[in-house]
Write a protein that holds these residues in place. Structure first.
Motif, mmCIF file in Angstrom:
data_model
loop_
_atom_site.group_PDB
_atom_site.id
_atom_site.type_symbol
_atom_site.label_atom_id
_atom_site.label_comp_id
_atom_site.label_asym_id
_atom_site.label_seq_id
_atom_site.Cartn_x
_atom_site.Cartn_y
_atom_site.Cartn_z
ATOM 1 N N PRO A 1 -5.412 9.443 -3.981
ATOM 2 C CA PRO A 1 -5.735 10.006 -2.665
ATOM 3 C C PRO A 1 -4.557 10.772 -2.095
ATOM 4 O O PRO A 1 -3.399 10.494 -2.402
ATOM 5 C CB PRO A 1 -6.053 8.761 -1.829
ATOM 6 C CG PRO A 1 -5.327 7.647 -2.501
ATOM 7 C CD PRO A 1 -5.329 7.981 -3.957
ATOM 8 N N ASN B 1 -9.190 2.133 -13.300
ATOM 9 C CA ASN B 1 -9.977 2.420 -12.106
ATOM 10 C C ASN B 1 -11.414 2.739 -12.483
ATOM 11 O O ASN B 1 -12.341 2.347 -11.802
ATOM 12 C CB ASN B 1 -9.347 3.581 -11.339
ATOM 13 C CG ASN B 1 -9.826 3.647 -9.904
ATOM 14 O OD1 ASN B 1 -10.993 3.456 -9.622
ATOM 15 N ND2 ASN B 1 -8.908 3.923 -8.996
ATOM 16 N N HIS C 1 -14.708 9.273 -5.504
ATOM 17 C CA HIS C 1 -13.698 8.465 -4.811
ATOM 18 C C HIS C 1 -12.926 9.310 -3.799
ATOM 19 O O HIS C 1 -12.681 8.882 -2.671
ATOM 20 C CB HIS C 1 -12.709 7.873 -5.813
ATOM 21 C CG HIS C 1 -13.215 6.673 -6.550
ATOM 22 N ND1 HIS C 1 -13.943 5.671 -5.938
ATOM 23 C CD2 HIS C 1 -13.079 6.295 -7.855
ATOM 24 C CE1 HIS C 1 -14.234 4.733 -6.832
ATOM 25 N NE2 HIS C 1 -13.727 5.093 -7.991
ATOM 26 N N ARG D 1 -13.458 9.263 0.421
ATOM 27 C CA ARG D 1 -12.298 8.538 0.943
ATOM 28 C C ARG D 1 -12.419 7.025 0.732
ATOM 29 O O ARG D 1 -12.238 6.231 1.646
ATOM 30 C CB ARG D 1 -12.098 8.856 2.429
ATOM 31 C CG ARG D 1 -11.851 10.324 2.698
ATOM 32 C CD ARG D 1 -11.626 10.599 4.164
ATOM 33 N NE ARG D 1 -11.388 11.995 4.409
ATOM 34 C CZ ARG D 1 -10.207 12.616 4.332
ATOM 35 N NH1 ARG D 1 -9.149 11.904 3.999
ATOM 36 N NH2 ARG D 1 -10.094 13.898 4.579
ATOM 37 N N THR E 1 -8.404 0.069 1.653
ATOM 38 C CA THR E 1 -7.205 -0.272 2.419
ATOM 39 C C THR E 1 -7.565 -1.014 3.695
ATOM 40 O O THR E 1 -6.915 -2.007 4.063
ATOM 41 C CB THR E 1 -6.415 1.001 2.762
ATOM 42 O OG1 THR E 1 -5.993 1.635 1.553
ATOM 43 C CG2 THR E 1 -5.189 0.671 3.601
ATOM 44 N N THR F 1 -14.510 -3.597 -2.729
ATOM 45 C CA THR F 1 -13.876 -2.935 -3.865
ATOM 46 C C THR F 1 -14.863 -2.718 -5.006
ATOM 47 O O THR F 1 -14.783 -1.711 -5.729
ATOM 48 C CB THR F 1 -12.669 -3.744 -4.375
ATOM 49 O OG1 THR F 1 -13.073 -5.088 -4.643
ATOM 50 C CG2 THR F 1 -11.555 -3.755 -3.351
ATOM 51 N N ALA G 1 -10.480 5.145 -0.853
ATOM 52 C CA ALA G 1 -9.204 4.445 -0.705
ATOM 53 C C ALA G 1 -9.012 3.933 0.720
ATOM 54 O O ALA G 1 -8.433 2.857 0.928
ATOM 55 C CB ALA G 1 -8.051 5.381 -1.080
ATOM 56 N N GLU H 1 0.830 -1.201 0.000
ATOM 57 C CA GLU H 1 0.000 0.000 0.000
ATOM 58 C C GLU H 1 0.864 1.250 0.000
ATOM 59 O O GLU H 1 0.596 2.204 -0.743
ATOM 60 C CB GLU H 1 -0.910 -0.011 1.243
ATOM 61 C CG GLU H 1 -1.808 1.201 1.377
ATOM 62 C CD GLU H 1 -2.868 1.287 0.294
ATOM 63 O OE1 GLU H 1 -3.402 2.399 0.075
ATOM 64 O OE2 GLU H 1 -3.162 0.249 -0.330
ATOM 65 N N ARG I 1 1.011 4.116 -2.957
ATOM 66 C CA ARG I 1 0.761 5.535 -2.688
ATOM 67 C C ARG I 1 1.936 6.404 -3.152
ATOM 68 O O ARG I 1 1.746 7.466 -3.749
ATOM 69 C CB ARG I 1 0.527 5.750 -1.190
ATOM 70 C CG ARG I 1 -0.747 5.121 -0.654
ATOM 71 C CD ARG I 1 -1.975 5.824 -1.192
ATOM 72 N NE ARG I 1 -3.195 5.228 -0.669
ATOM 73 C CZ ARG I 1 -3.834 5.676 0.408
ATOM 74 N NH1 ARG I 1 -3.335 6.692 1.087
ATOM 75 N NH2 ARG I 1 -4.948 5.112 0.814
#
Length: 297
Positions: free
Chosen positions: A139, A242, A170, A174, A180, A200, A176, A105, A109
């Motif tokens: 993000p 995405n 998105h 939030r 996560t 997801t 993401a 992750e 990022r």
């Protein structure tokens, strides 16, 4: 403790089994939130149950055994020694999986943030001169939207509005963080994989619904998804988008019908299911503390 300590594992299977149905019947925003919450609580309770099982090995520690023999006491054995050993190995595996998930992750990022390097801090939309049609939200503070020129050229003006509204949803909600959290829950408890898959998918459906509201046209939103998916297929079938991933066909079909209801009773039932593993782990903790008190005093 003999039964309660295993309830998080059993309830993980139940949560995984019902998550697809919840995702189909409950509004995406509500379903994504409650499933993620339930998954995180269940995963935490599962890890704690493994800790409790591993802690039962204290009965076999040489000093404890020697003291019990001197006092003529018989040591209780809440679970077989083999179970405690397996729990120790499982905890090591969970720690490794969590470390890998966090590292992946963090790496993702950082890679996404590097794509924004060189752009002013208040730039929301970044257009990349790439022949591969892609669009995704990055993000951060602030959040960014990256769209390739190939994707923009493939869409009509109203479809571009759909795409931007989708990615803004998105960032605004939030999504993401939800994905996560579900990913980390699966790293701790692999039985929850169906829950992560559902979450997801739901965040994409959630963004689709927000985009449809923003443009005021569900048909145009479905058409934008279809056109983007077809364009991606012509250029590079393996390309992960995405905007057009997460079962595009199901998303298009959902946009061609009325939005699903919130069904608060179902959401409450899912949250209740998520709390049961925690209650079972708490009861098992009390049993273990009483056992340790009798052994160590």
């Amino acid at each position: 403790m003999r039964v309660d300590v295993y309830t998080p594992l059993l309830l993980s299977l139940l949560l995984a089994a019902i998550s697809p149905a919840v995702g189909r019947r409950v509004a995406p925003a509500l379903a994504a939130r409650v499933l993620t919450t339930a998954a995180v609580v269940t995963a935490a309770a599962t890890v704690w149950s493994l800790v409790l099982l591993a802690a039962t090995l204290v009965n076999d520690a040489p000093p404890v055994v020697a003291d019990a023999r001197e006092d003529g006491r018989r040591l209780a054995e809440p679970v077989p020694e083999a179970v405690g050993i397996v729990a120790c190995l499982a905890l090591a595996l969970v720690a490794h999986r969590l470390w890998r998930a966090v590292r992946a992750e963090w790496g993702t990022r950082r890679a996404l943030q590097r794509l924004c390097a060189g752009h002013p801090g208040d730039t929301e939309l970044i257009v990349a001169a790439s022949p591969v049609p892609q669009a995704f939200a990055i993000p951060g503070t602030p959040g960014r939207i990256l769209v390739t020129a190939a994707m923009l050229s493939a869409l009509q003006p109203v479809e571009r509005r759909v795409l931007l509204a989708h990615e803004r949803a998105h960032l605004a909600h939030r999504h993401a963080l939800l994905v996560t959290a579900a990913t980390l829950a699966v790293a701790a408890n692999p039985l929850l994989v169906p829950v992560r898959t559902t979450v997801t998918f739901l965040v994409e459906r959630w963004a689709d619904e927000r985009a449809a509201d923003a443009v005021g046209d569900r048909t145009a939103t479905a058409r934008a998804l279809a056109r983007a998916a077809l364009t991606a297929g012509r250029v590079k079938p393996s390309c992960a988008l995405n905007f057009t991933d997460r079962a595009v066909t199901r998303r298009i079909a959902a946009l061609q019908s009325a939005p699903p209801p919130h069904l608060w009773p179902v959401a409450a039932a899912v949250l209740a299911l998520g709390t049961l593993p925690a209650l079972g782990a708490a009861d098992a903790t009390g049993d273990l503390l009483r056992l340790l008190a009798s052994v160590l005093t």
